[in-house]
Enzyme design. Structure first.
Site, PDB file in Angstrom:
ATOM      1  CB  SER A   1      -2.099   0.081   1.110  1.00 60.09           C
ATOM      2  OG  SER A   1      -1.752  -0.757   0.020  1.00 60.09           O
TER       3      SER A   1
ATOM      4  CE1 TYR B   1       2.179  -1.488   2.253  1.00 57.29           C
ATOM      5  CE2 TYR B   1       3.380  -0.097   3.789  1.00 57.29           C
ATOM      6  CZ  TYR B   1       2.458  -0.248   2.768  1.00 57.29           C
ATOM      7  OH  TYR B   1       1.816   0.861   2.272  1.00 57.29           O
TER       8      TYR B   1
ATOM      9  CE  LYS C   1       0.481   1.906   5.087  1.00 55.75           C
ATOM     10  NZ  LYS C   1       0.595   3.307   5.530  1.00 55.75           N
TER      11      LYS C   1
HETATM   12  P1  NAD Z   1       7.588   7.828   0.837  1.00 53.28           P
HETATM   13  O1  NAD Z   1       8.542   6.894   1.454  1.00 53.28           O
HETATM   14  O2  NAD Z   1       7.941   8.574  -0.383  1.00 53.28           O
HETATM   15  O3  NAD Z   1       7.112   8.912   1.922  1.00 53.28           O
HETATM   16  C1  NAD Z   1       7.072   8.609   3.303  1.00 53.28           C
HETATM   17  C2  NAD Z   1       7.795   9.743   4.018  1.00 53.28           C
HETATM   18  O4  NAD Z   1       7.724   9.523   5.405  1.00 53.28           O
HETATM   19  C3  NAD Z   1       9.280   9.823   3.638  1.00 53.28           C
HETATM   20  O5  NAD Z   1       9.597  11.151   3.315  1.00 53.28           O
HETATM   21  C4  NAD Z   1      10.010   9.383   4.912  1.00 53.28           C
HETATM   22  O6  NAD Z   1      11.240  10.051   5.066  1.00 53.28           O
HETATM   23  C5  NAD Z   1       9.001   9.771   5.990  1.00 53.28           C
HETATM   24  N1  NAD Z   1       9.060   8.963   7.216  1.00 53.28           N
HETATM   25  C6  NAD Z   1       9.035   7.611   7.314  1.00 53.28           C
HETATM   26  N2  NAD Z   1       9.098   7.237   8.611  1.00 53.28           N
HETATM   27  C7  NAD Z   1       9.136   8.387   9.346  1.00 53.28           C
HETATM   28  C8  NAD Z   1       9.223   8.670  10.735  1.00 53.28           C
HETATM   29  N3  NAD Z   1       9.279   7.693  11.644  1.00 53.28           N
HETATM   30  N4  NAD Z   1       9.251   9.952  11.125  1.00 53.28           N
HETATM   31  C9  NAD Z   1       9.208  10.966  10.222  1.00 53.28           C
HETATM   32  N5  NAD Z   1       9.135  10.766   8.888  1.00 53.28           N
HETATM   33  C10 NAD Z   1       9.102   9.481   8.459  1.00 53.28           C
HETATM   34  O7  NAD Z   1       6.240   6.988   0.605  1.00 53.28           O
HETATM   35  P2  NAD Z   1       4.948   7.371  -0.229  1.00 53.28           P
HETATM   36  O8  NAD Z   1       4.931   6.544  -1.461  1.00 53.28           O
HETATM   37  O9  NAD Z   1       4.797   8.846  -0.324  1.00 53.28           O
HETATM   38  O10 NAD Z   1       3.803   6.780   0.730  1.00 53.28           O
HETATM   39  C11 NAD Z   1       3.213   7.616   1.706  1.00 53.28           C
HETATM   40  C12 NAD Z   1       2.226   6.767   2.479  1.00 53.28           C
HETATM   41  O11 NAD Z   1       1.300   6.157   1.578  1.00 53.28           O
HETATM   42  C13 NAD Z   1       2.867   5.619   3.266  1.00 53.28           C
HETATM   43  O12 NAD Z   1       2.176   5.477   4.493  1.00 53.28           O
HETATM   44  C14 NAD Z   1       2.606   4.402   2.391  1.00 53.28           C
HETATM   45  O13 NAD Z   1       2.521   3.213   3.164  1.00 53.28           O
HETATM   46  C15 NAD Z   1       1.269   4.750   1.797  1.00 53.28           C
HETATM   47  N6  NAD Z   1       1.018   4.078   0.509  1.00 53.28           N
HETATM   48  C16 NAD Z   1       1.907   4.236  -0.514  1.00 53.28           C
HETATM   49  C17 NAD Z   1       1.655   3.583  -1.736  1.00 53.28           C
HETATM   50  C18 NAD Z   1       2.613   3.706  -2.881  1.00 53.28           C
HETATM   51  O14 NAD Z   1       2.543   2.879  -3.802  1.00 53.28           O
HETATM   52  N7  NAD Z   1       3.478   4.684  -2.885  1.00 53.28           N
HETATM   53  C19 NAD Z   1       0.505   2.813  -1.891  1.00 53.28           C
HETATM   54  C20 NAD Z   1      -0.380   2.698  -0.819  1.00 53.28           C
HETATM   55  C21 NAD Z   1      -0.112   3.341   0.396  1.00 53.28           C
HETATM   56  C1  WQD Z   2       2.908  -3.547 -10.189  1.00 56.20           C
HETATM   57  C2  WQD Z   2       2.910  -4.641 -11.234  1.00 56.20           C
HETATM   58  C3  WQD Z   2       4.355  -6.499 -10.747  1.00 56.20           C
HETATM   59  C4  WQD Z   2       8.106  -4.297 -11.021  1.00 56.20           C
HETATM   60  C5  WQD Z   2       3.083  -2.408  -4.326  1.00 56.20           C
HETATM   61  C6  WQD Z   2       2.800  -2.754  -2.896  1.00 56.20           C
HETATM   62  C7  WQD Z   2       1.574  -2.017  -2.425  1.00 56.20           C
HETATM   63  C8  WQD Z   2       1.726  -0.528  -2.683  1.00 56.20           C
HETATM   64  C9  WQD Z   2       2.005  -0.276  -4.140  1.00 56.20           C
HETATM   65  C10 WQD Z   2       2.500   0.499  -0.640  1.00 56.20           C
HETATM   66  C11 WQD Z   2       2.909  -6.029 -10.616  1.00 56.20           C
HETATM   67  C12 WQD Z   2       4.816  -5.755 -11.990  1.00 56.20           C
HETATM   68  C13 WQD Z   2       6.768  -4.627 -11.017  1.00 56.20           C
HETATM   69  C14 WQD Z   2       8.946  -4.842 -12.016  1.00 56.20           C
HETATM   70  C15 WQD Z   2       7.059  -5.981 -12.958  1.00 56.20           C
HETATM   71  N1  WQD Z   2       2.760   0.036  -1.883  1.00 56.20           N
HETATM   72  N2  WQD Z   2       6.256  -5.445 -11.978  1.00 56.20           N
HETATM   73  N3  WQD Z   2       8.382  -5.668 -12.957  1.00 56.20           N
HETATM   74  O1  WQD Z   2       3.101  -4.828  -6.239  1.00 56.20           O
HETATM   75  O2  WQD Z   2       0.973  -3.771  -7.147  1.00 56.20           O
HETATM   76  O3  WQD Z   2       2.014  -2.856  -5.099  1.00 56.20           O
HETATM   77  O4  WQD Z   2       3.216  -1.000  -4.466  1.00 56.20           O
HETATM   78  O5  WQD Z   2       1.453   0.526  -0.075  1.00 56.20           O
HETATM   79  O6  WQD Z   2       1.417  -2.257  -1.047  1.00 56.20           O
HETATM   80  O7  WQD Z   2       2.523  -4.141  -2.822  1.00 56.20           O
HETATM   81  O8  WQD Z   2       3.128  -2.520  -7.292  1.00 56.20           O
HETATM   82  O9  WQD Z   2       4.647  -1.440  -8.873  1.00 56.20           O
HETATM   83  O10 WQD Z   2       5.552  -3.331  -7.413  1.00 56.20           O
HETATM   84  O11 WQD Z   2       3.978  -3.841  -9.282  1.00 56.20           O
HETATM   85  O12 WQD Z   2       6.572  -6.738 -13.808  1.00 56.20           O
HETATM   86  O13 WQD Z   2      10.191  -4.609 -12.067  1.00 56.20           O
HETATM   87  O14 WQD Z   2       4.107  -4.549 -12.007  1.00 56.20           O
HETATM   88  O15 WQD Z   2       4.439  -7.901 -10.929  1.00 56.20           O
HETATM   89  O16 WQD Z   2       2.111  -6.855 -11.413  1.00 56.20           O
HETATM   90  P1  WQD Z   2       2.285  -3.622  -6.489  1.00 56.20           P
HETATM   91  P2  WQD Z   2       4.424  -2.744  -8.195  1.00 56.20           P
END
Ligand code: NAD
Ligand code: WQD
Length: 345
Positions: free
Chosen positions: A126, A151, A155
């Site tokens: 991330s 969190y 990562k």
């Molecule tokens: P998500 O929660 O939709 O998907 C994660 C999946 O993993 C879920 O289906 C959950 O049930 C499963 N899971 C969690 N722990 C588990 C375990 N111990 N055993 C088996 N299954 C397990 O999340 P996502 O948004 O699809 O994110 C996927 C990956 O990408 C994560 O590692 C997250 O940290 C990373 N990521 C997400 C974002 C974002 O904004 N969505 C941004 C950057 C990085």
């Molecule tokens: C985006 C923008 C908020 C909600 C997070 C995690 C990051 C990654 C992605 C896992 C920001 C604004 C949000 C709301 C708002 N996840 N906002 N009102 O914070 O950039 O990233 O999700 O890896 O690790 O930190 O994403 O969608 O929460 O916010 O104004 O109700 O929207 O302030 O500027 P963020 P977000």
């Protein structure tokens, strides 16, 4: 012979979209998910879109014995590791849950990979590892900063675990993809983001407000040093993000990686403010969004967006979809969810 890929967390938001793209590209997909943050209906969605129902194992990756059994049964060519807990706020309240779930699952996977000679892993990292960068756009040379949450720290530690593992076991190759802000949904509206409870992220809160599930969106701060005072992020369509995984995996399996451990920024290279996202949503949905401007959210960084030169050049990948594609597909998915909820009553 089809290459067989294990997609951990494959019923989650990004994993389900990536599973579809893997199938489209001719891979055989095996999914493991404990359904802690997803629903089994995502498997139906993947099948509906791709015509293929992946092999599905429902267990917790913390269970090393069940994982060992899976590796014994499935002859894997690679892994894409999505499974983790991902809510920044929750990680502050429950740090040990995050360290256990996000670190031990990776360690269990790497143990099984080494034991069974599976050499390739793509890891979900991330942009949160960069904190608030001093210089924008962010390149892969931008220094990783002290994590702002447990969190984000998981990562960073996972990336270090990968780096040290490939140094100790040269057969193992790893790529970390540092995602920016994934949003949107597959055009079919058969799969999408399923935030449990009140959404923490912007896009699901916007679409839930648009559909009347939430009263009003609160915009966290409009006194930042940006064009309209609201924060800037690099929003990337989840399908573009999914395709980056296929390219990274293929490149690794084909032995085209430049070193055993590589990491890439996966964004669009374009920053958008919160108000620009709202304007795009109103344009593509035709809905007037009910929102108010309130104080900043603690822990938010002001602006971040990617320099995608390295991933464009080395992966031969670049994002294609626009912010309007993102808001439009997110809205269509929200409408589908509303339809499903009405049918289940
Ligand atoms: P998500 O929660 O939709 O998907 C994660 C999946 O993993 C879920 O289906 C959950 O049930 C499963 N899971 C969690 N722990 C588990 C375990 N111990 N055993 C088996 N299954 C397990 O999340 P996502 O948004 O699809 O994110 C996927 C990956 O990408 C994560 O590692 C997250 O940290 C990373 N990521 C997400 C974002 C974002 O904004 N969505 C941004 C950057 C990085
Ligand atoms: C985006 C923008 C908020 C909600 C997070 C995690 C990051 C990654 C992605 C896992 C920001 C604004 C949000 C709301 C708002 N996840 N906002 N009102 O914070 O950039 O990233 O999700 O890896 O690790 O930190 O994403 O969608 O929460 O916010 O104004 O109700 O929207 O302030 O500027 P963020 P977000």
């Amino acid at each position: 012979m089809k290459k067989k890929i294990l997609v951990t967390g494959g019923l989650g938001y990004i994993g389900s979209h990536t599973s579809v793209e893997l199938i489209n590209k001719g891979f055989e997909v095996v999914i493991v998910d404990n359904l802690s943050n997803s629903e089994k209906s995502a498997l139906d969605g993947i099948e509906k879109i791709s015509g293929v129902r992946p092999t599905f194992y429902e267990f917790d990756l913390l269970d090393a014995d069940q994982l060992d059994q899976l590796f014994k049964t499935e002859k894997l060519d690679g892994i894409i590791h999505f499974a983790a807990s991902k809510a920044v706020g929750e990680s502050v309240d429950k740090p040990r849950l995050y360290y256990r779930n996000n670190l031990q699952t990776l360690l269990n996977l790497l143990d099984a990979m080494v034991a069974y000679g599976v050499d390739n892993i793509v890891f979900s990292s991330s942009c949160t590892v960069y904190g608030q960068p001093d210089v924008l756009p962010v390149t892969e040379e931008t220094p990783v900063q002290a994590a702002l949450s447990p969190y984000g720290n998981t990562k960073q530690i996972c990336e270090e675990i990968l780096r040290d593992t490939v140094a100790a076991d040269p057969n193992v190759k790893a790529v970390a993809l540092r995602y920016f802000n994934p949003v949107g949904a597959h055009a079919s509206a058969e799969i999408g983001e399923l935030p449990l409870g009140v959404p923490q992220n912007l896009m699901p809160f916007i679409t839930q407000t648009g559909v009347g599930k939430r009263e009003m969106l609160s915009v966290f701060g409009n006194d930042y040093d940006t064009k309209d005072g609201t924060c800037i992020r690099d929003y990337i369509h989840v399908v573009d993000l999914a395709q980056a995984h296929i390219v990274a995996l293929d490149r690794m399996i084909e032995g085209k990686q430049k070193s055993e451990y590589e990491f890439f920024n996966v964004g669009t290279g374009t920053g958008s403010t919160v108000l620009e996202v709202i304007q795009s949503f109103e344009k593509t949905s035709g809905e007037k969004l009910n929102y108010k401007l309130i104080e900043r959210r603690a822990g938010d960084i002001e602006k971040i967006y990617a320099d995608t030169t390295f991933s464009n050049k080395e992966l031969g990948w670049s994002s294609e979809k626009t912010l309007d594609d993102m808001t439009s597909s997110a809205w269509q998915w929200q409408l589908r969810l509303k339809e499903k909820e009405a049918q289940s009553v």
